[in-house]
Write an enzyme that holds these catalytic residues in place. Structure first.
Site, PDB file in Angstrom:
ATOM      1  CD  GLU A  29      -2.483  -1.507   2.572  1.00  0.00           C
ATOM      2  OE1 GLU A  29      -3.206  -2.510   2.676  1.00  0.00           O
ATOM      3  OE2 GLU A  29      -2.258  -0.729   3.524  1.00  0.00           O
ATOM      4  CD  GLU A  60      -3.865  -4.623   5.229  1.00  0.00           C
ATOM      5  OE1 GLU A  60      -5.107  -4.857   5.200  1.00  0.00           O
ATOM      6  OE2 GLU A  60      -3.390  -3.481   5.289  1.00  0.00           O
ATOM      7  CG  PHE A  83       1.022   0.632  10.520  1.00  0.00           C
ATOM      8  CD1 PHE A  83       2.006   1.255  11.276  1.00  0.00           C
ATOM      9  CD2 PHE A  83       0.361   1.364   9.548  1.00  0.00           C
ATOM     10  CE1 PHE A  83       2.326   2.581  11.065  1.00  0.00           C
ATOM     11  CE2 PHE A  83       0.676   2.695   9.326  1.00  0.00           C
ATOM     12  CZ  PHE A  83       1.663   3.310  10.092  1.00  0.00           C
ATOM     13  CG  PHE A  86      -3.145  -2.946   9.469  1.00  0.00           C
ATOM     14  CD1 PHE A  86      -3.802  -2.522  10.618  1.00  0.00           C
ATOM     15  CD2 PHE A  86      -2.615  -1.980   8.627  1.00  0.00           C
ATOM     16  CE1 PHE A  86      -3.921  -1.177  10.927  1.00  0.00           C
ATOM     17  CE2 PHE A  86      -2.725  -0.630   8.925  1.00  0.00           C
ATOM     18  CZ  PHE A  86      -3.381  -0.226  10.079  1.00  0.00           C
ATOM     19  CG  HIS A 129      -1.412   2.296  13.343  1.00  0.00           C
ATOM     20  ND1 HIS A 129      -2.754   2.294  13.599  1.00  0.00           N
ATOM     21  CD2 HIS A 129      -1.257   2.778  12.084  1.00  0.00           C
ATOM     22  CE1 HIS A 129      -3.403   2.769  12.541  1.00  0.00           C
ATOM     23  NE2 HIS A 129      -2.513   3.057  11.614  1.00  0.00           N
TER      24      HIS A 129
END
Length: 325
Positions: A29, A60, A83, A86, A129
Site C-alpha cells: 500500500e 492485506e 503496519f 493489520f 498500529h
C-alpha cells in the site's frame, strides 16, 4: 562506509536486491510514488519501474495472496504490510500457505517471500498500529522471524531474507527508523539469519532482548555498571529460530538471566527463551530467569504508552532481583 539511519539501510537493501535479481518485486500500500508511509521504498519505483515496485489496493489479504502466487511462479516477492497490527487480514497467506509450502509440496515448491512490516511503540501511533505481534508468527513452523535493532543488521539481514528460499517475516521497529545513524557498508553484504549477537560482554547477568528493547537493555547495563554490576547484552536479531547456543554459552558464564521484550508477558518469545534456558542450563542458574515485558492488557492509548511500555528502569529492577535472590 556511509552513515545511515535504519530506514535508509532498509531502502539500500531493497535497492541492492532489485539490482541483483530481476525476479525481486516490491509491492504494498502506497509503496510506489509515495515511497511508503515511512518512505522505506522512496525512489525505488522511479529507478526500477512500475512493474517491479508497485502499489496494491488497501487489502492485506490480497497482498498476501499475490505474494503466494508470485512465489509459485519463480518470483521473489517483498510485500509490505503497512503496519503489523493489520496482520490478521493476511494470516492465512502467511501461516496457512507460505509457511507450509515446502512441506505440503514435498520440497517441490518453496516460498521465497520476505514480508516487511513496521511495528512497535513509543511513537504515539493510533490504535492497532504499534502492537508487537511477532509471537503469533514465531510459533508457526516454516517461517523465519527477523527483528533488527540497528542499521547495519537491518541491511544485512534484509538482503539475507530476500535471498532465502523460505518465507521470512522482517519486522522493523518504528522508533528505530530514524532515531540514530551508524556506519553501514555501501556495498552488498549479508548477516546470518538465526544468529544472535553479543552486543556487550559481561560476567554477572545476561540480558536477552531484540528490537528496540536491545537499546533499553544496553542503557540498563550502563546504569548497572555504575553499581559495579557487569551485564552481558544479547541481541537475538532472529526470534524464530532462536540462537540457543549463544544464549546457553552466556548463561554458563553469568549464571543469571533477565529476558526483555516489548510485547505483553503472555506473548510468547520471551517465554520460549526462558523455557529453553530452564531445560538446557538449569544447573548453571543461581536464580530464576525473570522477564521484563509489557503488561497483559491491550496496547494502551498513546497518551499512556510511556507508562505501559517497559524501559531500562524496569530492567535494572529485575536485575537487582536476580542478583539478590
Amino acid at each position: 562506509m556511509a552513515q545511515m539511519t535504519m530506514i535508509q539501510a532498509i531502502t539500500d537493501a531493497m535497492r541492492t536486491e532489485l539490482k541483483n535479481d530481476e525476479n525481486v518485486l516490491v509491492f504494498g500500500e502506497d509503496v510506489g510514488q509515495n515511497g511508503g508511509v515511512f518512505r522505506a521504498t522512496e525512489g525505488l519505483q522511479d529507478e526500477f519501474g512500475e512493474e517491479r515496485v508497485f502499489d496494491t489496493p488497501l487489502a492485506e489479504s490480497g497482498i498476501g495472496g499475490l505474494a503466494v502466487g508470485l512465489a509459485l511462479q519463480g518470483y521473489r516477492p517483498v510485500p509490505e504490510i503497512q503496519f503489523f497490527g493489520f496482520v490478521y487480514e493476511v494470516m492465512d497467506s502467511i501461516s496457512g500457505q507460505l509457511a507450509r509450502m515446502r512441506y505440503r509440496s514435498g520440497g517441490h515448491h518453496t516460498a521465497p517471500v520476505t514480508i516487511r512490516s513496521p511495528f512497535g511503540g513509543g511513537v504515539h501511533t493510533p490504535e492497532l498500529h504499534a502492537d508487537s505481534l511477532e509471537g503469533l508468527i514465531a510459533q508457526q513452523p516454516g517461517i523465519k522471524v527477523v527483528i533488527p535493532s540497528n542499521p547495519y543488521d537491518a541491511k544485512g539481514l534484509l538482503i539475507s531474507a530476500i535471498r532465502d528460499n523460505d518465507p521470512v517475516l522482517f519486522l522493523e521497529h518504528m522508533k528505530l527508523y530514524r532515531s540514530f545513524r551508524e556506519e553501514v557498508p555501501e556495498e552488498e553484504y549479508t548477516v546470518e539469519i538465526g544468529k544472535a549477537e553479543v552486543k556487550r560482554e559481561g560476567t554477572d547477568v545476561t540480558l536477552i532482548s531484540y528490537g528496540a528493547m536491545v537499546h533499553s537493555s544496553l542503557k540498563a547495563a550502563e546504569e548497572l555498571e555504575k553499581d559495579g554490576v557487569s551485564a552481558e547484552v544479547i541481541d537475538l536479531r532472529t526470534v524464530s529460530p532462536i540462537d540457543i547456543d549463544t544464549i546457553i554459552e552466556s548463561v554458563k558464564k553469568t549464571n543469571r538471566v533477565v529476558v526483555v521484550q516489548e510485547a505483553q508477558r503472555q506473548a510468547g518469545v520471551s517465554a520460549n527463551v526462558v523455557a529453553e534456558i530452564q531445560e538446557r542450563a538449569i544447573l548453571h542458574l543461581e536464580a530464576p530467569v525473570l522477564r521484563v515485558t509489557a503488561p497483559d492488557t491491550v496496547y494502551s492509548f498513546s497518551a499512556a504508552e510511556e507508562v505501559w511500555l517497559p524501559n531500562h528502569n524496569d530492567i535494572v529492577e529485575k536485575v537487582n532481583t536476580v542478583l539478590n535472590f
